[in-house]
Design a protein around this motif. Structure first.
Motif, PDB file in Angstrom:
ATOM      1  N   ARG A   1       7.043  -6.849  11.479  1.00 53.05           N
ATOM      2  CA  ARG A   1       7.623  -8.155  11.164  1.00 53.05           C
ATOM      3  C   ARG A   1       8.952  -7.924  10.432  1.00 53.05           C
ATOM      4  O   ARG A   1       9.299  -6.801  10.095  1.00 53.05           O
ATOM      5  N   ASP A   2       9.676  -8.996  10.154  1.00 54.13           N
ATOM      6  CA  ASP A   2      11.007  -8.862   9.556  1.00 54.13           C
ATOM      7  C   ASP A   2      10.959  -8.258   8.164  1.00 54.13           C
ATOM      8  O   ASP A   2      11.902  -7.570   7.754  1.00 54.13           O
ATOM      9  N   THR A   3       9.876  -8.521   7.420  1.00 55.84           N
ATOM     10  CA  THR A   3       9.736  -7.966   6.072  1.00 55.84           C
ATOM     11  C   THR A   3       8.359  -7.340   5.911  1.00 55.84           C
ATOM     12  O   THR A   3       7.417  -7.666   6.649  1.00 55.84           O
ATOM     13  N   THR A   4       8.243  -6.454   4.934  1.00 58.78           N
ATOM     14  CA  THR A   4       6.957  -5.826   4.631  1.00 58.78           C
ATOM     15  C   THR A   4       5.916  -6.877   4.275  1.00 58.78           C
ATOM     16  O   THR A   4       4.766  -6.838   4.753  1.00 58.78           O
ATOM     17  N   GLU A   5       6.317  -7.841   3.431  1.00 59.94           N
ATOM     18  CA  GLU A   5       5.379  -8.864   2.951  1.00 59.94           C
ATOM     19  C   GLU A   5       4.866  -9.721   4.110  1.00 59.94           C
ATOM     20  O   GLU A   5       3.665 -10.026   4.183  1.00 59.94           O
ATOM     21  N   GLN A   6       5.764 -10.097   5.016  1.00 65.25           N
ATOM     22  CA  GLN A   6       5.349 -10.927   6.143  1.00 65.25           C
ATOM     23  C   GLN A   6       4.432 -10.153   7.078  1.00 65.25           C
ATOM     24  O   GLN A   6       3.457 -10.700   7.615  1.00 65.25           O
ATOM     25  N   ALA A   7       4.713  -8.875   7.261  1.00 64.18           N
ATOM     26  CA  ALA A   7       3.872  -8.059   8.141  1.00 64.18           C
ATOM     27  C   ALA A   7       2.441  -7.985   7.618  1.00 64.18           C
ATOM     28  O   ALA A   7       1.481  -8.181   8.375  1.00 64.18           O
ATOM     29  N   TRP A   8       2.292  -7.739   6.325  1.00 65.22           N
ATOM     30  CA  TRP A   8       0.937  -7.626   5.777  1.00 65.22           C
ATOM     31  C   TRP A   8       0.230  -8.973   5.757  1.00 65.22           C
ATOM     32  O   TRP A   8      -0.979  -9.053   6.030  1.00 65.22           O
ATOM     33  N   ALA A   9       0.944 -10.034   5.460  1.00 64.50           N
ATOM     34  CA  ALA A   9       0.322 -11.363   5.487  1.00 64.50           C
ATOM     35  C   ALA A   9      -0.178 -11.687   6.890  1.00 64.50           C
ATOM     36  O   ALA A   9      -1.313 -12.170   7.065  1.00 64.50           O
ATOM     37  N   ASP A  10       0.635 -11.409   7.898  1.00 63.77           N
ATOM     38  CA  ASP A  10       0.236 -11.703   9.275  1.00 63.77           C
ATOM     39  C   ASP A  10      -0.881 -10.777   9.746  1.00 63.77           C
ATOM     40  O   ASP A  10      -1.796 -11.205  10.462  1.00 63.77           O
TER      41      ASP A  10
ATOM     42  N   ARG B   1      10.965  -7.569  20.308  1.00 60.82           N
ATOM     43  CA  ARG B   1      11.153  -7.394  18.862  1.00 60.82           C
ATOM     44  C   ARG B   1      11.242  -5.916  18.489  1.00 60.82           C
ATOM     45  O   ARG B   1      12.175  -5.477  17.814  1.00 60.82           O
TER      46      ARG B   1
ATOM     47  N   SER C   1       7.599  -3.649   7.960  1.00 62.27           N
ATOM     48  CA  SER C   1       8.890  -3.945   8.549  1.00 62.27           C
ATOM     49  C   SER C   1       9.231  -2.847   9.549  1.00 62.27           C
ATOM     50  O   SER C   1       8.572  -1.795   9.602  1.00 62.27           O
TER      51      SER C   1
END
Length: 353
Positions: free
Chosen positions: A238-247, A342, A310
């Motif tokens: 994902r675009d950021t580390t935080e978004q990747a783990w949340a998803d 992506r 990310s």
């Protein structure tokens, strides 16, 4: 040696593979061709095409996709037993000629619905004995003429495959990939395969296996070019580390609530698959970002563990596998077409630096 990056085309009759959106045309020529063309456009070398009884024939799918593309290289998964070596060697040589040398082959030795296609039940030693002979004979048929071979499982007399494989630089024939983590599998890979494929294990496990396979190659008197190594893993970017783990955590929660998260008993019995499933006992996240939770809720094969983060995070992890000696990467995530684009745009440029 340069790195090679392939994707995965699921080749499934049933829609919704690993979270892929459910559509009626998921396995149509148009859908699969769109994925193959996107792979060309976004920097991928080609894709592994999965096999198994009850799925479309991989060589037929590979032929159709090769006809619709110009550089896409299908990594065609096939099973000894389902194919006779001389029949397969001829079919693959024909596709290799028609596609201008774009064929790769992944030999699959795990158990399948043997009775459905007329194969006899075999124990592990017999299965890998068959696989060893299959690899030996196919390679001979591609590189020699008037081949006579007498094995326990296969025999041919004065056999010459036509069309002949055209050598292209140091490529004398399609590259032969082999998976499997059992002792029997590793002994065959060490002497007969071109590339040993690993699942998404932690770095220490991959390091140990590479060292063991190199030692086995020497001990068993390997006669071919040095064995190469590949990694087949889900890359959750994902675009950021935080978004990747949340998803990623949200997707695993959805898997946990799904009634469809039932594991294939044949796959679970495989040594390599069990190694992955056992990783969850070591922790939910291993190394920097190898996520083991999917395997607890039905994730199998390359979907058992995910590299999450990310593009920079995942590239950093893949470079660590490269530093161990891995040069072939077969990556994927769903939705397939979205992730082809992506990861082709965000991840691959970081790996070619």
């Amino acid at each position: 040696m340069s790195l090679e990056f392939l994707w995965y085309i699921p080749n499934q009759v049933t829609p919704g593979h690993r979270g892929e959106p459910v559509t009626t045309d998921h396995n149509s020529l148009e859908t699969l061709s769109a994925q193959a063309k996107a792979l060309e456009e976004h920097g991928w070398k080609g894709a592994l095409i999965g096999t198994g009884w009850g799925r479309p024939d991989t060589l037929t799918v590979a032929t159709a996709l090769a006809a619709r593309t110009t550089s896409f290289e299908p990594l065609v998964a096939i099973r000894p037993g389902y194919w006779q070596p001389a029949h397969f060697a001829t079919a693959a040589a024909t596709l290799d000629q028609l596609s201008g040398g774009r064929v790769r082959v992944n030999i699959v030795s795990g158990k399948d619905n043997l009775g459905a296609y007329g194969a006899a039940e075999e124990d592990q030693a017999q299965r890998y004995g068959r696989t060893k002979e299959f690899l030996q004979l196919v390679r001979k048929l591609w590189t020699q003429e008037n081949v006579t071979y007498r094995g326990e499982h296969y025999q041919v007399t004065d056999s010459t495959v036509v069309p002949r494989i055209t050598p292209r630089g140091d490529r004398l024939h399609p590259k032969l990939y082999l998976g499997g983590a059992s002792e029997a599998a590793e002994r065959v890979a060490a002497t007969e395969a071109d590339v040993q494929l690993f699942w998404g294990e932690p770095l220490d496990g991959v390091r140990e296996r590479i060292e063991r396979l190199r030692a086995l190659s020497s001990e068993l008197g390997r006669e071919h070019a040095p064995l190469e190594f590949g990694l087949r893993v889900t890359t959750f970017v994902r675009d950021t580390t935080e978004q990747a783990w949340a998803d990623a955590e949200a997707k695993v929660a959805e898997m946990a609530n799904s009634e469809g998260a039932l594991r294939d008993p044949l796959r679970s019995a495989a040594v390599g698959q069990q190694r992955l499933l056992d990783l969850a006992a070591r922790g939910e996240v291993l190394d920097d970002n190898l996520y083991t939770a999917p395997g607890r809720f039905g994730g199998g094969g390359a979907g058992t563990t995910w590299l999450v983060g990310s593009a920079e995070d995942v590239a950093k992890s893949l470079r660590k596998y490269r530093d161990l000696g891995v040069t072939h990467f077969v990556l994927s995530d769903t939705p397939y077409l979205t992730e082809i684009e992506r990861q082709g745009n965000q991840l691959l440029p970081l790996l070619h630096e």
